[in-house]
Design an enzyme around this catalytic site. Structure first.
Site, PDB file in Angstrom:
ATOM      1  N   SER A 110      -3.050  -4.565  14.461  1.00  0.00           N
ATOM      2  CA  SER A 110      -2.179  -5.678  14.840  1.00  0.00           C
ATOM      3  C   SER A 110      -1.507  -5.394  16.175  1.00  0.00           C
ATOM      4  O   SER A 110      -1.458  -4.246  16.622  1.00  0.00           O
ATOM      5  CB  SER A 110      -1.102  -5.848  13.757  1.00  0.00           C
ATOM      6  OG  SER A 110       0.020  -6.574  14.254  1.00  0.00           O
ATOM      7  N   TYR A 126       5.817  -3.949   8.190  1.00  0.00           N
ATOM      8  CA  TYR A 126       4.484  -4.320   8.684  1.00  0.00           C
ATOM      9  C   TYR A 126       4.131  -3.481   9.917  1.00  0.00           C
ATOM     10  O   TYR A 126       3.025  -2.936  10.022  1.00  0.00           O
ATOM     11  CB  TYR A 126       4.489  -5.805   9.022  1.00  0.00           C
ATOM     12  CG  TYR A 126       3.187  -6.395   9.460  1.00  0.00           C
ATOM     13  CD1 TYR A 126       2.924  -6.600  10.810  1.00  0.00           C
ATOM     14  CD2 TYR A 126       2.229  -6.782   8.527  1.00  0.00           C
ATOM     15  CE1 TYR A 126       1.734  -7.173  11.227  1.00  0.00           C
ATOM     16  CE2 TYR A 126       1.025  -7.357   8.943  1.00  0.00           C
ATOM     17  CZ  TYR A 126       0.785  -7.549  10.291  1.00  0.00           C
ATOM     18  OH  TYR A 126      -0.393  -8.111  10.702  1.00  0.00           O
TER      19      TYR A 126
HETATM   20  P1  NAP Z   1      -3.949 -13.881   5.158  1.00  0.00           P
HETATM   21  O1  NAP Z   1      -4.328 -15.227   5.587  1.00  0.00           O
HETATM   22  O2  NAP Z   1      -2.614 -13.638   4.534  1.00  0.00           O
HETATM   23  O3  NAP Z   1      -5.097 -13.280   4.210  1.00  0.00           O
HETATM   24  C1  NAP Z   1      -4.910 -11.993   3.706  1.00  0.00           C
HETATM   25  C2  NAP Z   1      -6.012 -11.752   2.705  1.00  0.00           C
HETATM   26  O4  NAP Z   1      -5.822 -10.466   2.105  1.00  0.00           O
HETATM   27  C3  NAP Z   1      -5.979 -12.778   1.572  1.00  0.00           C
HETATM   28  O5  NAP Z   1      -7.292 -13.112   1.204  1.00  0.00           O
HETATM   29  C4  NAP Z   1      -5.314 -11.998   0.451  1.00  0.00           C
HETATM   30  O6  NAP Z   1      -5.703 -12.402  -0.820  1.00  0.00           O
HETATM   31  C5  NAP Z   1      -5.873 -10.608   0.692  1.00  0.00           C
HETATM   32  N1  NAP Z   1      -5.061  -9.595   0.009  1.00  0.00           N
HETATM   33  C6  NAP Z   1      -3.736  -9.386   0.138  1.00  0.00           C
HETATM   34  N2  NAP Z   1      -3.362  -8.371  -0.660  1.00  0.00           N
HETATM   35  C7  NAP Z   1      -4.468  -7.935  -1.310  1.00  0.00           C
HETATM   36  C8  NAP Z   1      -4.728  -6.914  -2.262  1.00  0.00           C
HETATM   37  N3  NAP Z   1      -3.748  -6.128  -2.725  1.00  0.00           N
HETATM   38  N4  NAP Z   1      -5.994  -6.762  -2.709  1.00  0.00           N
HETATM   39  C9  NAP Z   1      -6.984  -7.559  -2.262  1.00  0.00           C
HETATM   40  N5  NAP Z   1      -6.811  -8.553  -1.341  1.00  0.00           N
HETATM   41  C10 NAP Z   1      -5.564  -8.721  -0.891  1.00  0.00           C
HETATM   42  O7  NAP Z   1      -4.015 -12.903   6.392  1.00  0.00           O
HETATM   43  P2  NAP Z   1      -4.816 -13.025   7.772  1.00  0.00           P
HETATM   44  O8  NAP Z   1      -3.941 -13.658   8.798  1.00  0.00           O
HETATM   45  O9  NAP Z   1      -6.188 -13.545   7.521  1.00  0.00           O
HETATM   46  O10 NAP Z   1      -4.867 -11.484   8.133  1.00  0.00           O
HETATM   47  C11 NAP Z   1      -5.916 -10.650   7.704  1.00  0.00           C
HETATM   48  C12 NAP Z   1      -5.618  -9.287   8.270  1.00  0.00           C
HETATM   49  O11 NAP Z   1      -5.381  -9.400   9.672  1.00  0.00           O
HETATM   50  C13 NAP Z   1      -4.359  -8.656   7.686  1.00  0.00           C
HETATM   51  O12 NAP Z   1      -4.536  -7.263   7.587  1.00  0.00           O
HETATM   52  C14 NAP Z   1      -3.291  -8.967   8.758  1.00  0.00           C
HETATM   53  O13 NAP Z   1      -2.244  -8.024   8.721  1.00  0.00           O
HETATM   54  C15 NAP Z   1      -4.104  -8.840   9.995  1.00  0.00           C
HETATM   55  N6  NAP Z   1      -3.584  -9.534  11.167  1.00  0.00           N
HETATM   56  C16 NAP Z   1      -3.323 -10.867  11.119  1.00  0.00           C
HETATM   57  C17 NAP Z   1      -2.876 -11.496  12.304  1.00  0.00           C
HETATM   58  C18 NAP Z   1      -2.580 -12.969  12.370  1.00  0.00           C
HETATM   59  O14 NAP Z   1      -1.987 -13.374  13.392  1.00  0.00           O
HETATM   60  N7  NAP Z   1      -2.942 -13.757  11.395  1.00  0.00           N
HETATM   61  C19 NAP Z   1      -2.716 -10.770  13.465  1.00  0.00           C
HETATM   62  C20 NAP Z   1      -2.962  -9.394  13.431  1.00  0.00           C
HETATM   63  C21 NAP Z   1      -3.414  -8.793  12.273  1.00  0.00           C
HETATM   64  P3  NAP Z   1      -4.779 -13.435  -1.660  1.00  0.00           P
HETATM   65  O15 NAP Z   1      -5.182 -14.782  -1.226  1.00  0.00           O
HETATM   66  O16 NAP Z   1      -5.122 -13.125  -3.090  1.00  0.00           O
HETATM   67  O17 NAP Z   1      -3.323 -13.131  -1.355  1.00  0.00           O
HETATM   68  C1  GCO Z   2       4.633 -11.738  13.028  1.00  0.00           C
HETATM   69  C2  GCO Z   2       3.177 -12.048  12.879  1.00  0.00           C
HETATM   70  C3  GCO Z   2       2.361 -10.923  13.473  1.00  0.00           C
HETATM   71  C4  GCO Z   2       0.891 -11.193  13.270  1.00  0.00           C
HETATM   72  C5  GCO Z   2       0.084 -10.123  13.877  1.00  0.00           C
HETATM   73  C6  GCO Z   2       0.269 -10.015  15.337  1.00  0.00           C
HETATM   74  O1  GCO Z   2       5.395 -12.087  12.113  1.00  0.00           O
HETATM   75  O2  GCO Z   2       4.979 -11.161  14.052  1.00  0.00           O
HETATM   76  O3  GCO Z   2       2.837 -12.241  11.530  1.00  0.00           O
HETATM   77  O4  GCO Z   2       2.728  -9.715  12.885  1.00  0.00           O
HETATM   78  O5  GCO Z   2       0.586 -11.238  11.932  1.00  0.00           O
HETATM   79  O6  GCO Z   2       0.218  -8.917  13.246  1.00  0.00           O
HETATM   80  O7  GCO Z   2      -0.705  -9.125  15.822  1.00  0.00           O
END
Ligand code: NAP
Ligand code: GCO
Length: 359
Positions: A240, A253
């Site tokens: 992230s 986080y």
């Molecule tokens: P999301 O929409 O919240 O999806 C997260 C997924 O992880 C969901 O399918 C959730 O399942 C699953 N999950 C959560 N806890 C779990 C567990 N204990 N066992 C199995 N599955 C689990 O998140 P996203 O935005 O797609 O993010 C995916 C990854 O990218 C995460 O690691 C997040 O930190 C990272 N990320 C996101 C962003 C962003 O801007 N969106 C940026 C940087 C990094 P459920 O539906 O059952 O909860």
């Molecule tokens: C926040 C956001 C971010 C994104 C991502 C950015 O609250 O700042 O959720 O943390 O998820 O990780 O890279």
């Protein structure tokens, strides 16, 4: 590795992807004879014992070519020189398929029912990988299977919580028995809790660390031994911006994602010589359910202040789409990144490079 692989050829056993590569490298080394090469190539492409094939193909180079196509392992026999009869000659082979091809490989993407995980899995499937994903409930997994099917992807879904070490170990065993050995692991599952640190319960802090840091350790620990046995593998940890930066309310986080960056580097350090590449992808601000609260329209219809802030902080002047992560994931999952290890590839529209637009 090569001796084990050739023993499998003789015993008509299937070769793992990296074993096949070891045999092909042996062939490309020029150390083996044309007939042995043809046998190996035949074994790779037909998964039958190459020794029987010698008799069939010793008659002519054309027959060798017919038997020795190695499309399945991204290799073509481009030229065979040799009479066959006296078993002399040589086979020139080259890797004709793209280094980004994932044909013949299996990828486990955790938490990939929707969001970033789903987009990455879709991209890996588009490059030829077989997709395995998980979620915590049968209902969610079924939803995921339907979503993949609607994209023309026959994915394999499993119900397990990535924080449950026993469940993860059992699931990996089942996946590798039911589907195929896991060549690529994407530790994507993650949660976030946005609470000012001094107001955050320790149990909530621990839960975020458990899912975002402990779980990638648990799943990687379950998958790495098989990768070592088969000669290598790829691990991609979804880090992230918070692997590099802090901000209000995301202490747990950021701590987890900063730790995940170092876990990535440590896996690369500890297992790199066993041909395991472990890298991170650091998404910027991506439009998924996880960030929906940061993009909600205000009562007056205006954009959320955080939404406006991110637009001003991002040179691309937009939120990322999950599909923006597909290409980087294919790169890090493929042979094209075999000499990339311990890196975090930021897919952030330029945020990390930019001081931000003057208000
Ligand atoms: P999301 O929409 O919240 O999806 C997260 C997924 O992880 C969901 O399918 C959730 O399942 C699953 N999950 C959560 N806890 C779990 C567990 N204990 N066992 C199995 N599955 C689990 O998140 P996203 O935005 O797609 O993010 C995916 C990854 O990218 C995460 O690691 C997040 O930190 C990272 N990320 C996101 C962003 C962003 O801007 N969106 C940026 C940087 C990094 P459920 O539906 O059952 O909860
Ligand atoms: C926040 C956001 C971010 C994104 C991502 C950015 O609250 O700042 O959720 O943390 O998820 O990780 O890279």
């Amino acid at each position: 590795m090569i001796k084990e692989a050739i023993k499998k050829v003789v015993n008509k056993e299937d070769l793992g992807y990296y074993e096949a590569y070891a045999v092909m490298n042996e062939i490309m080394s020029g150390e083996t004879s044309a007939v042995e090469n043809a046998a190996y190539l035949a074994a790779l492409s037909t998964k039958s014992s190459g020794m029987e094939t010698i008799a069939e193909i010793s008659g002519s180079a054309a027959a060798m070519r017919e038997h020795a196509e190695c499309v399945e392992h991204d290799m073509d026999v481009i030229d065979i020189v040799g009479t066959g009869g006296d078993h002399s000659g040589s086979i020139n082979v080259s890797t004709t398929a793209s280094p980004f091809s994932l044909e013949g490989r299996t990828a486990l993407v955790t938490g990939a029912v929707y969001g970033i995980g789903f987009a990455i899995a879709k991209a890996l499937a588009g490059a030829g990988a077989t997709i395995v994903f998980n979620d915590r409930t049968r209902e969610a997994v079924n939803r995921g299977l339907a979503s993949y099917k609607s994209e023309g992807i026959e994915a394999h879904g499993y119900v397990f919580d990535v924080t449950d070490e026993n469940a993860v170990a059992e699931a990996v065993r089942t996946i590798e028995s039911d589907v195929a050995p896991i060549d690529i692991l994407v530790n994507n599952a993650g949660i976030i809790k946005r609470v000012p640190m001094t107001e955050m319960k320790a149990s909530d802090f621990r839960q975020v660390i458990d899912v975002d840091l402990n779980a990638p350790f648990i799943v990687s620990k379950a998958v790495i031994p098989g990768m070592i046995e088969r000669g290598g593998g790829k691990i991609i940890n979804i880090c992230s911006m918070m692997s590099e930066l802090g901000r209000e309310t995301v202490s747990a986080y950021a701590a987890a994602k900063g730790g995940l960056k170092m876990l990535t580097r440590n896996i690369a350090s500890e297992y790199g010589e066993l041909n395991i590449q472990c890298n991170g992808i650091g998404p910027g601000y991506i439009a998924t359910p996880q960030t929906a609260p940061l993009r909600e329209r205000q009562a007056d219809g205006s954009r959320h202040p955080f939404d406006q802030f991110i637009i001003a902080k991002t040179p691309a002047a937009r939120w990322g789409d999950p599909s923006d992560l597909g290409g980087p994931a294919v790169f890090l999952a493929s042979r094209a990144s075999d000499f990339v290890n311990g890196q975090v590839l930021y897919v952030d529209g330029g945020i990390l490079a930019y001081i931000g637009k003057q208000p």
